[in-house]
Design a protein around this motif. Structure first.
Motif, mmCIF file in Angstrom:
data_model
loop_
_atom_site.group_PDB
_atom_site.id
_atom_site.type_symbol
_atom_site.label_atom_id
_atom_site.label_comp_id
_atom_site.label_asym_id
_atom_site.label_seq_id
_atom_site.Cartn_x
_atom_site.Cartn_y
_atom_site.Cartn_z
ATOM 1 N N LEU B 279 2.099 -2.224 0.227
ATOM 2 C CA LEU B 279 2.925 -2.990 -0.706
ATOM 3 C C LEU B 279 4.325 -3.215 -0.126
ATOM 4 O O LEU B 279 4.886 -4.307 -0.191
ATOM 5 C CB LEU B 279 3.031 -2.256 -2.044
ATOM 6 N N GLU B 280 4.866 -2.193 0.487
ATOM 7 C CA GLU B 280 6.209 -2.241 1.052
ATOM 8 C C GLU B 280 6.329 -3.312 2.139
ATOM 9 O O GLU B 280 7.269 -4.096 2.166
ATOM 10 C CB GLU B 280 6.552 -0.866 1.633
ATOM 11 N N TYR B 281 5.335 -3.346 3.061
ATOM 12 C CA TYR B 281 5.463 -4.259 4.205
ATOM 13 C C TYR B 281 4.595 -5.504 4.078
ATOM 14 O O TYR B 281 4.547 -6.328 4.988
ATOM 15 C CB TYR B 281 5.146 -3.510 5.510
ATOM 16 N N LYS B 282 3.910 -5.631 2.965
ATOM 17 C CA LYS B 282 3.080 -6.814 2.701
ATOM 18 C C LYS B 282 2.109 -7.116 3.844
ATOM 19 O O LYS B 282 1.824 -8.268 4.136
ATOM 20 C CB LYS B 282 3.951 -8.067 2.426
ATOM 21 N N THR B 283 1.681 -6.078 4.512
ATOM 22 C CA THR B 283 0.745 -6.250 5.626
ATOM 23 C C THR B 283 -0.376 -5.213 5.477
ATOM 24 O O THR B 283 -0.089 -4.056 5.156
ATOM 25 C CB THR B 283 1.451 -6.006 6.982
ATOM 26 N N PRO B 284 -1.626 -5.608 5.696
ATOM 27 C CA PRO B 284 -2.697 -4.619 5.537
ATOM 28 C C PRO B 284 -2.791 -3.622 6.697
ATOM 29 O O PRO B 284 -2.402 -3.930 7.822
ATOM 30 C CB PRO B 284 -3.956 -5.481 5.475
ATOM 31 N N LEU B 285 -3.336 -2.484 6.353
ATOM 32 C CA LEU B 285 -3.621 -1.429 7.328
ATOM 33 C C LEU B 285 -5.127 -1.224 7.321
ATOM 34 O O LEU B 285 -5.765 -1.423 6.300
ATOM 35 C CB LEU B 285 -3.028 -0.117 6.843
ATOM 36 N N ASN B 286 -5.643 -0.834 8.423
ATOM 37 C CA ASN B 286 -7.076 -0.557 8.441
ATOM 38 C C ASN B 286 -7.310 0.945 8.560
ATOM 39 O O ASN B 286 -6.843 1.584 9.504
ATOM 40 C CB ASN B 286 -7.720 -1.302 9.622
ATOM 41 N N ILE B 287 -8.039 1.502 7.591
ATOM 42 C CA ILE B 287 -8.353 2.932 7.692
ATOM 43 C C ILE B 287 -9.658 3.075 8.470
ATOM 44 O O ILE B 287 -10.706 2.629 8.026
ATOM 45 C CB ILE B 287 -8.509 3.576 6.298
#
Lengths: 220, 336
Positions: B279-287
């Motif tokens: 939410l903070e960086y508006k970029t997805p992360l992949n787990i």
């Protein structure tokens, strides 16, 4: 088909053969068992490695084992005479039989004891077992079935050797076979002695194997 | 207080056909009484040699080993044998006497110690009860499963009331379920009888399950020592990282530009960190990988995250995790 004298002679011969074989096996183990133990523990993988002791014993064993039994028999005659008082007959034959059997038995004991899992020996040492405890409670106890198979083989081999001693008047069934079968062409007597020898080996072999199997706890 | 085991600069060199092999190189460490101390390393790292130096089954070429302040290197053979009765050892392949039944196997160390037969049998029966194998007293090792054999070995090792228990890959020949039950038993023994345990293993899972402290062994040298939590959160050396990451070697297939491994403990587990960072960086992360483990009763989690390609955002995310006191390390070495 045989008269009583011959039957008596065969019975006596059987006893003489058994006497020579069993007493020689006993004496053979009195010398061969400690020999095998020392060979096992002084080996470089053993619990008390000692290259000098191992090499000396190893050499003596190989030397004695490479002399054909018949030659050994004649070679040790002076010694036999010294110990028994005469150089012929079944009691006298025990001396060369023991000398021939001991190194052979030592080798078999060595090979049986070396089958014992090194890990089990290590476990015993980790509990504080000394050399003597390891030999008695681990090596000999764990290898007992293999040792018994060895005894069976030793008895069979010594029985064969004892028959060979017949060539120089050693007594027993071999003696009879050579005197009657070879020198007097009485083939029937020779065949009977052979049959008795075969039966003896079979019985002793069967007994040994049965006992060793009965004492083995490694099956499920 | 004097540690129960103190190893001082020990080295062990073997004479091999093609020259010398340095199995243990100048190692020093201490183990406090009551600890379960793990020694981890890949095969060939010198673990087995090192543990055998602790009861002098292997005699180091140099150095000293103090057990309860007593230097083993200075003892006579007789004194050493006496001392070994206080240092039990269990093995990967159990090493039970195959020609003795379970009860007589447990009596064996007592026989060596000179305890009377009657007394030994009584003690053996008690010990069988402790390891939960009373009904197998008359069985022979060949009739037991691996786990049962190890239980017999544990009963046997307890017979002389040792101060120390050395475990040389004690669970490596067992299936995961049995491994768990044996480890549980070891932990009980540690707590109930206050026996210091040294665990040699190549499996991080074993260390995580029961050890309080750990030493990492690599090519005969001790490269890292500390608590298991420390090693798990922030492995300092390459060797330690390798051992930890060994477990999820399967992620190697998922190629990615940049990955990090984050670790978090009980307290941070309640905050939706991954959600927040996205939410903070508006970029997805992949787990790519996630797991939680219980180390000494605390929940410890780990994740392998694939970071966004934009370098600035990736850096900011790392900074964010660090600010939240998570353990963060780059793992890109292990994905290729």
């Amino acid at each position: 088909m045989f008269d009583e004298t011959i039957i008596n002679m065969l019975i006596e011969g059987t006893w003489a053969t058994l006497y020579m074989t069993l007493v020689s096996t006993l004496f053979g183990y009195i010398v061969g068992l400690p020999l095998g133990i020392v060979l096992t523990i002084t080996d470089k993988e053993g619990i008390k490695p000692n290259a000098v002791v191992y090499k000396i014993l190893d050499f003596i064993v190989n030397l004695t084992r490479s002399i054909p039994f018949l030659i050994l028999l004649i070679l040790v005659m002076p010694l036999t005479k010294l110990i028994v008082g005469k150089s012929y007959g079944s009691t006298a034959t025990i001396v060369p039989l023991t000398i021939a059997a001991a190194p052979f038995i030592g080798r078999m004991v060595e090979s049986s004891l070396k089958e014992v899992d090194k890990g089990v020996i290590e476990a015993a040492q980790s509990m504080g077992a000394g050399t003597f405890s390891v030999i008695r409670k681990v090596l000999l106890a764990e290898a007992r079935t293999s040792l018994l198979v060895g005894v069976t083989i030793a008895v069979g081999t010594i029985l064969g050797y004892s028959a060979m001693a017949g060539a120089v008047g050693g007594g027993g069934l071999g003696d009879i076979a050579i005197r009657y079968g070879y020198h007097r062409y009485e083939t029937d007597i020779m065949i009977v002695t052979i049959v008795i020898l075969v039966v003896l080996v079979q019985i002793l072999q069967g007994l040994g194997m049965m006992l060793s199997k009965k004492l083995d706890r490694r099956h499920t | 207080m004097e540690p129960i085991i103190r190893v001082e600069n020990i080295s062990k060199t073997f004479q091999a056909n093609n020259g010398q092999v340095e199995a243990v190189k100048n190692i020093s460490f201490s183990i406090e009484k009551g600890d379960i101390f793990g020694i981890i390393g890949l095969s060939g790292a010198g673990k087995s040699t090192l543990v055998r130096c602790l009861n002098l089954l292997e005699k180091p070429n140099e150095g000293n080993i103090y057990i309860d302040g007593k230097n083993l290197m200075e003892l006579s053979n007789r004194e050493l044998r006496r001392e070994r009765q206080d240092i039990g050892m269990i093995f990967q392949h159990f090493n039970l006497l195959m020609q003795r039944n379970v009860l007589d196997n447990i009596c064996f160390p007592l026989e060596i110690a000179g305890v009377s037969r009657r007394e030994a049998r009584k003690r053996a029966l008690e010990l069988l009860e402790i390891v939960g194998l009373s009904e197998k007293a008359k069985a022979y090792p060949a009739q037991l499963s691996g786990g049962q054999k190890q239980r017999v070995a544990i009963a046997r090792v307890l017979a002389n009331n040792p101060k120390i228990l050395l475990c040389d890959e004690a669970t490596s020949a067992l299936d995961p379920q049995t491994t768990k039950s044996i480890l549980k038993l070891l932990k009980e023994i540690n707590q109930k009888y206050d026996i210091t345990i040294v665990v040699i293993t190549h499996e991080m899972a074993v260390i995580q399950e029961i050890c309080s402290k750990v030493a990492v062994l690599d090519h005969g040298s001790l490269v890292e020592t500390g608590t298991v939590e420390e090693l798990f959160r922030a492995p300092k050396t390459e060797e330690a990282k390798k051992l930890i990451l060994n477990e999820f070697a399967h992620i190697k297939e998922m190629k990615s530009e940049r990955m990090i491994r984050v670790t978090f403990s009980g307290k941070s587990a309640f905050e939706p960190l991954i959600g927040n960072v996205i939410l903070e960086y508006k970029t997805p992360l992949n787990i790519l990988y996630a797991n939680t483990k219980t180390i000494n009763g605390n929940a410890e989690g780990e994740m392998i995250l694939q970071l966004p390609e934009t370098k600035e955002i990736a850096e900011s995310m790392i900074a964010y995790f660090k600010e939240k006191e998570l353990g963060v390390e780059e793992v890109d070495d292990y994905v290729r």
